[in-house]
Design a protein around this motif. Structure first.
Motif, mmCIF file in Angstrom:
data_model
loop_
_atom_site.group_PDB
_atom_site.id
_atom_site.type_symbol
_atom_site.label_atom_id
_atom_site.label_comp_id
_atom_site.label_asym_id
_atom_site.label_seq_id
_atom_site.Cartn_x
_atom_site.Cartn_y
_atom_site.Cartn_z
ATOM 1 N N MET A 169 49.024 61.126 54.178
ATOM 2 C CA MET A 169 50.169 62.011 53.976
ATOM 3 C C MET A 169 50.114 62.664 52.610
ATOM 4 N N ALA A 170 50.417 63.951 52.573
ATOM 5 C CA ALA A 170 50.636 64.624 51.294
ATOM 6 C C ALA A 170 51.945 64.097 50.707
ATOM 7 N N ALA A 171 52.130 64.276 49.413
ATOM 8 C CA ALA A 171 53.322 63.743 48.748
ATOM 9 C C ALA A 171 54.611 64.278 49.365
ATOM 10 N N ILE A 172 54.629 65.552 49.737
ATOM 11 C CA ILE A 172 55.845 66.122 50.319
ATOM 12 C C ILE A 172 56.113 65.522 51.697
ATOM 13 N N GLU A 173 55.058 65.174 52.414
ATOM 14 C CA GLU A 173 55.232 64.536 53.720
ATOM 15 C C GLU A 173 55.801 63.132 53.566
ATOM 16 N N VAL A 174 55.360 62.427 52.537
ATOM 17 C CA VAL A 174 55.921 61.105 52.234
ATOM 18 C C VAL A 174 57.408 61.240 51.922
ATOM 19 N N ALA A 175 57.731 62.205 51.075
ATOM 20 C CA ALA A 175 59.127 62.410 50.671
ATOM 21 C C ALA A 175 60.002 62.776 51.864
ATOM 22 N N ASP A 176 59.479 63.628 52.743
ATOM 23 C CA ASP A 176 60.241 64.018 53.936
ATOM 24 C C ASP A 176 60.526 62.808 54.824
ATOM 25 N N ILE A 221 60.706 59.651 53.930
ATOM 26 C CA ILE A 221 61.689 58.788 53.262
ATOM 27 C C ILE A 221 63.093 59.348 53.444
ATOM 28 N N GLU A 222 63.231 60.647 53.298
ATOM 29 C CA GLU A 222 64.542 61.260 53.493
ATOM 30 C C GLU A 222 65.050 61.047 54.922
ATOM 31 N N THR A 249 59.982 55.868 44.807
ATOM 32 C CA THR A 249 58.643 56.361 44.505
ATOM 33 C C THR A 249 57.649 55.609 45.364
ATOM 34 N N GLY A 250 56.365 55.852 45.166
ATOM 35 C CA GLY A 250 55.365 55.139 45.935
ATOM 36 C C GLY A 250 53.989 55.750 45.834
ATOM 37 N N TYR A 295 55.748 54.912 60.119
ATOM 38 C CA TYR A 295 55.955 53.651 59.395
ATOM 39 C C TYR A 295 56.770 53.872 58.121
ATOM 40 N N MET A 296 56.519 54.999 57.446
ATOM 41 C CA MET A 296 57.264 55.311 56.228
ATOM 42 C C MET A 296 58.743 55.510 56.545
ATOM 43 N N GLU A 297 59.033 56.264 57.587
ATOM 44 C CA GLU A 297 60.419 56.523 57.976
ATOM 45 C C GLU A 297 61.136 55.224 58.340
ATOM 46 N N GLN A 298 60.456 54.358 59.079
ATOM 47 C CA GLN A 298 61.060 53.082 59.461
ATOM 48 C C GLN A 298 61.340 52.213 58.243
ATOM 49 N N THR A 299 60.400 52.172 57.320
ATOM 50 C CA THR A 299 60.578 51.375 56.109
ATOM 51 C C THR A 299 61.740 51.900 55.276
ATOM 52 N N ALA A 300 61.814 53.223 55.137
ATOM 53 C CA ALA A 300 62.914 53.829 54.378
ATOM 54 C C ALA A 300 64.260 53.498 55.026
ATOM 55 N N GLU A 301 64.308 53.550 56.356
ATOM 56 C CA GLU A 301 65.556 53.214 57.046
ATOM 57 C C GLU A 301 65.944 51.759 56.789
ATOM 58 N N ASN A 302 64.974 50.850 56.837
ATOM 59 C CA ASN A 302 65.257 49.440 56.578
ATOM 60 C C ASN A 302 65.776 49.218 55.156
#
Length: 386
Positions: A18-25, A27-28, A295-296, A366-373
């Motif tokens: 993932m590009a950084a913006i994709e990671v941020a999206d 997480i949001e 961050t991450g 996986y990132m989205e799920q982790t952020a939700e948790n």
């Protein structure tokens, strides 16, 4: 945590996933499933001078990409790109796009002959566009030529005792007799060059450019000795002609000695990549009224504390007592060291054993799920305190 109104999301890219913006999206999206829609998310894609730095800065500076025909490390014509912000006349250049190790096949890796000429061509193009400020990332180089290729593209001539121009590459520097700077692009005098440099190696010796990085560029043990001797000659001539000594400055050995060329000839400023990105994204101003920072990076381990994105972000947030949570693709040995640098908690996005291909392919999910948790955990604390 209670009353979270603004969250700054400032991750690095996750390599090959993932590009950084994709990671941020991602997480949001995870937080938005839990937190009220009045929550403000300030997404600031980050980088530390390595992969993703150009992309992060192009985003931050509202720049666009320019494509340029240049020479690659083995003198073949390729198309390289760099970022240019016309509002501020700032160029964002990654030397790896023109002179990178990834641009050549394994059998072509040979620092005796590879050249940084293409990087100089990118700088020239930026100057002709009117650049007054150049941000140059110098990671991932295929070269060990002290920046002579780059400087040649900018108008310098490197001559032997017969007044003949040296051949390209690190080995030829052993024959260097004198340097003609009379045709160096005069517009460089009006240009500030800021170098994203995350290594502290000197030019020569045990910890120098050839010894530490030569092998990954294709050098044998004998070639390493030859290259170090050639760079020694190069710096001797610099001292004689320019009356400066830069060989022991931290970063002089970066990118096969390109740091030396930048310091001695172009009066460049070498700085940690994360510090440059934090400054250019105006991170300090954007984080001071935040309630939480996320961050991450792809992998967190004991090396994370040495100038990597999560630590730079955490140190900036600490100034305003804003708590920081980090999310990583995986957690390696010694990752707990980040707790001594202001990061409150660390989470991995991997929820069960899986293959590398699965982790890369499904990183966003996986990132989205982790952020939700994480958000639900924070919500428990909020409800409990209420």
């Amino acid at each position: 945590m209670t009353n979270i109104k603004k969250i700054v999301i400032a991750p690095d890219s996750f390599k090959e996933s993932m590009a950084a913006i994709e990671v941020a999206d991602a997480i949001e999206r995870g937080f938005a499933k839990v937190f009220p829609n009045t929550t403000v998310y300030d997404k600031i894609p980050m980088a530390d001078g390595g992969e993703g730095t150009t992309e992060a800065l192009v985003n931050a500076l509202n720049a666009s990409y320019r494509k340029v025909s240049v020479k690659n490390p083995i003198n073949k014509t390729i198309t390289a790109s760099y970022g240019y912000a016309y509002e501020t006349n700032t160029a964002i250049i990654d030397m790896a796009s023109a002179s990178g190790l990834d641009l050549i096949a394994e059998e072509d890796k040979n620092p005796l002959i590879t050249t940084s000429y293409g990087t100089g061509q990118l700088i020239n193009d930026a100057i002709e566009q009117g650049a007054q400020h150049i941000i140059l990332g110098i990671g991932g180089s295929a070269t060990n030529d002290g920046g002579v290729g780059m400087l040649s593209a900018l108008g310098c001539k490197f001559l032997d005792s017969d007044n003949q121009t040296l051949k390209a590459g690190g080995a030829a520097l052993a024959k260097l007799s004198h340097i003609d700077m009379s045709n160096l692009n005069p517009k460089l005098k009006d240009t500030t060059i800021e170098v994203a440099c995350d290594v502290t190696n000197p030019l020569l010796g045990k910890y120098g450019a050839s010894e530490i990085y030569g092998r990954q560029k294709g050098a044998t043990e004998d070639m390493i000795k030859q290259l170090d001797a050639a760079l020694t000659r190069y710096h001797d001539v610099i001292e004689q002609q320019l009356n400066v000594s830069v060989k022991d400055i931290e970063g002089a050995g970066a990118a096969g000695g390109l740091g030396t060329g930048l310091l001695a000839f172009l009066n460049a400023n070498l700085a940690k990549g994360i510090d440059i990105v934090l400054k250019e994204t105006q991170f300090t101003q954007r984080v001071k009224d935040a309630d939480l920072v996320i961050t991450g990076e792809g992998k967190m381990d004991h090396q994370t504390i040495y100038g990597k994105t999560p630590i730079g972000v955490s140190h900036a947030a600490q100034r305003f007592n804003v708590p920081v949570i980090a999310i990583a693709g995986s957690l390696g040995e010694g990752y707990q060291a980040v707790y001594e640098h202001g990061i409150s908690s660390v989470f991995s996005i991997l929820q069960q054993p899986c293959s590398l291909s699965d982790a890369l392919e499904n990183g966003r999910q996986y990132m989205e799920q982790t952020a939700e948790n994480i958000a639900r955990l924070l919500l428990i604390d909020k409800n409990h305190n209420n």
